[in-house]
Design an enzyme around this catalytic site. Structure first.
Site, PDB file in Angstrom:
ATOM      1  N   GLU A 267       0.855  -1.189   0.000  1.00 15.93           N
ATOM      2  CA  GLU A 267       0.000   0.000   0.000  1.00 15.93           C
ATOM      3  C   GLU A 267       0.888   1.235   0.000  1.00 15.93           C
ATOM      4  O   GLU A 267       2.098   1.134   0.184  1.00 15.93           O
ATOM      5  CB  GLU A 267      -0.963  -0.022   1.190  1.00 15.93           C
TER       6      GLU A 267
ATOM      7  N   HIS B 165      10.418  17.975   3.060  1.00 18.13           N
ATOM      8  CA  HIS B 165      10.730  17.190   1.880  1.00 18.13           C
ATOM      9  C   HIS B 165      11.675  16.044   2.175  1.00 18.13           C
ATOM     10  O   HIS B 165      12.062  15.304   1.299  1.00 18.13           O
ATOM     11  CB  HIS B 165      11.353  18.090   0.811  1.00 18.13           C
TER      12      HIS B 165
END
Lengths: 290, 389
Positions: free
Chosen positions: A209, A247
């Protein structure tokens, strides 16, 4: 054969006297697992329908020869229970508990690794080897023994796909839920290696997933190390893009973690990816037959 | 759980990591008061959980009270969209901070590296901008160091990292101390990400965290009551807020088919299958493992409180969740709230026969059963009136 749990499994349940512990511990016993002990501090000397309860895992090990521990205690105490099982010389620790702090798991992961203990989970449904043993919460009645190994991040999705495989006429050697938490004791690659060495497993269905890069790493590993065919399924194509929060995540993994990125990585290595659980089972049965 | 900049900075202060003086301001009036106390110039900074605020006009410098008031009024209520199209997020509060004369900008972070199972420290002498771009164009400029799980990060190692990153000698000690502090804070506060971009050198050569992005592991909130309280104040979408208070994992989407699943994987897969069947999911709702009747009632309440929802799909494969509990929840919730939306139930796994029997006896209208996930998805799309366009 099968992997991780089988007829030699002697299970001690951490949290056997609790609601979930007793329900699933007793279910595991009904399904053929040797459940030899329970552990709940302060409740040593009691029993749960004939299963003796001890204060510590060490006592359970010396009294009953337990070799596998299932962790079904609340999150604040789960890593401690895993650590205790590792210290007591248990060889396989399967942690079902959902909601364990990840910093706790960082410590416990390395503790298990250093001790040579196989740790599965946390936040996983456990391991089922149909007809032999079930450790965890997988509904065993939906699965039959057979040649397909299943390894999955998700619990309920594992049942879904295992069930579809069963309806398509293919049983399972072992079904391993590795858990969806950021830090789990065993990754896809660890379990794939076990399936590769298991003579009863002819092929593997891998269920992933969104998030992290375990599927991408598995794709590399499969291409280099697996002689057996692998069919994959990835959930989360329609999941909304999460809000960006820094990030650093993307930098370290080099992957966006999206379902599409994972599918692309797998297909680039020649691994077929099903669009739905049903299609995945269909492809798997086709690969097995071919 | 993501923290706002000021919440992160308050956490840093508690642990002795240097930040510029600042004050939290929930409205324009208190912003001016805060600015007066701090002394001009000040930065008036929008508090939103998204990058790119500066470019969107969410950070302004004020050199006197009039400017502070004008900026505060302009920024509060502003809608900011993220660089990747996230949001828009409405600015509800401000952080008033002493103006800093920036001499240099670095990048420093600590993050949980899931693959390595270690904390990873990242440092670059170039900061204040898109660090992903730096990592791509000049990978050596971003120094990575895995933290030993037992020993942690020592000052010597941190100095070595600073050296490799090309941090000038006069600030290396301070930067190294910041790295050590980042690792300590991550462990103490259960933070899976702390990013300082920029970590700035300001007047006098002092190194301070000029921005703060902090993600706290939601699983750890039981041992951080003060952070758990912040989570209560974050607000947001009414359904998401309601779900969070009830302890459910809910994400609002823009379709009209309510989706209830157990387990994140199956729920995500259900969304995918509904989309493949031509429908548009209204939400992601994971009831989690072992949901009992009350949890199911809460979940149904949250899903149906979204006025766009035209039909609801329950896709349950019970393991730790028991089918009879799910059925009791559906029956109770329907009876108590008088929900008359069409509902499709697909129930498999632990105690599913008992659950289906209970639902069959309940006499609830407009309840449909399907044996397969695909069949259930197709049925709910049909009941919602087609493609949802």
């Amino acid at each position: 054969m099968s992997i991780i749990v089988d007829q030699d499994t002697r299970l001690v349940v951490a949290g056997l006297t609790g609601r979930e512990g007793s329900f699933h511990g007793l279910r595991n016993r009904e399904q053929g697992t040797e459940v030899v002990a329970g552990v709940t501090p302060g409740k040593g000397g009691q029993d749960v329908e004939g299963i003796p309860v001890f204060d510590t895992v060490a006592e359970a090990v010396s009294e009953t020869g337990a070799n596998t521990s299932m962790i079904l205690v609340p999150p604040p105490f789960a890593a401690g229970a895993m650590d205790e099982a590792i210290d007591a010389g248990i060889g396989t620790v399967i942690a079902i508990t959902e909601g364990v702090p990840v910093m706790d798991m960082l410590d416990t992961y390395w503790k298990a690794r250093d001790a040579g203990v196989r740790l599965i989970g946390p936040n996983c449904p456990g391991v089922l080897s149909p007809g032999k043993a079930n450790v965890g919460i997988i509904p065993a009645e939906f699965f039959e023994a057979g040649p397909i190994g299943v390894v999955s991040k998700s619990g309920t999705l594992t049942y879904q796909i295992g069930n579809e495989l069963g309806q398509a006429g293919a049983g399972n050697s072992s079904i391993v839920g590795i858990g969806g938490d950021p830090v789990v004791g065993s990754d896809f690659v660890d379990v794939l290696a076990l399936f590769e060495d298991d003579p009863e497993t002819e092929m593997v269905v891998m269920v992933g997933e969104i998030g992290g890069d375990a599927e991408e790493r598995a794709a590399e590993y499969i291409a280099e190390n697996l002689s057996k065919p692998v069919v994959a399924y990835i959930a989360g194509f329609t999941a909304p893009p999460g809000k960006q929060m820094g990030h650093a995540g993307a930098i370290i993994s080099g992957s966006s973690g999206t379902a599409q990125a994972k599918k692309d990585a797998l297909e680039a290595k020649g691994i077929r990816v099903g669009k739905s659980p049903t299609e995945t089972a269909t492809i798997a049965v086709e690969v097995l037959g071919g | 759980m993501d923290l706002l900049e000021y919440q992160g900075k308050e956490l840093f202060s508690k642990h002795g990591l240097p930040v510029p003086a600042g004050k939290h301001a929930p409205d324009a009036e208190s912003a001016v008061e805060a600015a007066d106390q701090i002394g001009y110039p000040v930065a008036v900074k929008a508090q939103v959980l998204i990058g790119g605020r500066g470019k969107a006009g969410g950070i302004k410098i004020a050199s006197n009270a009039e400017e502070a008031a004008a900026h505060a009024e302009a920024i509060i209520g502003m809608e900011i969209t993220g660089p990747h199209g996230e949001g828009p997020f409405t600015v509800g509060e401000l952080w008033i901070e002493e103006g800093s004369e920036i001499e240099a900008e670095y990048y420093a972070s600590v993050i949980l590296d899931r693959a390595a199972k270690k904390l990873l420290v990242l440092l670059s002498a170039t900061g204040g901008m898109d660090v992903e771009a730096i990592a791509e164009s000049d990978p050596d400029a971003l120094v990575r160091h895995h933290v030993d799980p037992v020993k942690g990060l020592t000052m010597d190692e941190a100095l070595e990292v600073a050296g490799k990153a090309g941090i000038p000698e006069e600030t290396a000690d301070q930067v190294a101390a910041v790295l050590v502090s980042l690792v300590e804070i991550a462990k103490a506060e259960d933070a899976t990400l702390i990013e300082l971009n920029p970590l700035a050198v300001v007047a006098g050569g002092k190194v301070v965290a000029l921005d703060a992005k902090v993600t706290i592991d939601g699983n750890s909130l039981f041992r951080h009551p003060e952070l758990a309280e912040l989570a209560d104040d974050l607000g947001g979408d009414p359904q998401e807020e309601m779900a969070r208070r009830k302890g459910l994992t809910y994400v609002k989407l823009d379709g009209d088919i309510g989706v209830f699943g157990n387990g994140a994987g199956l729920c995500m897969s259900t969304l995918d299958v509904v989309a493949q069947a031509g429908g548009k999911p209204a939400n992601f709702l994971d009831a989690g493992g072992g949901a009992r009747a009350e949890g199911i009632m809460d979940a149904l309440e949250v899903i149906t409180s979204d006025p766009k929802v035209k039909a609801v799909l329950f896709n349950i494969f019970g393991g730790i969740t028991r089918g009879d509990e799910v059925a009791r929840g559906i029956i109770e919730a329907t009876k108590r709230s008088g929900i008359d939306l069409p509902m499709v139930v697909r129930l498999d796994g632990t105690n599913s026969d008992e659950g289906l029997a209970l639902l069959g006896e309940s006499g609830i209208d407009n309840l449909h059963y399907e044996k397969t996930m695909l069949g259930a998805a197709e049925k709910v799309v049909e009941l919602a009136g087609g493609s949802g366009e």
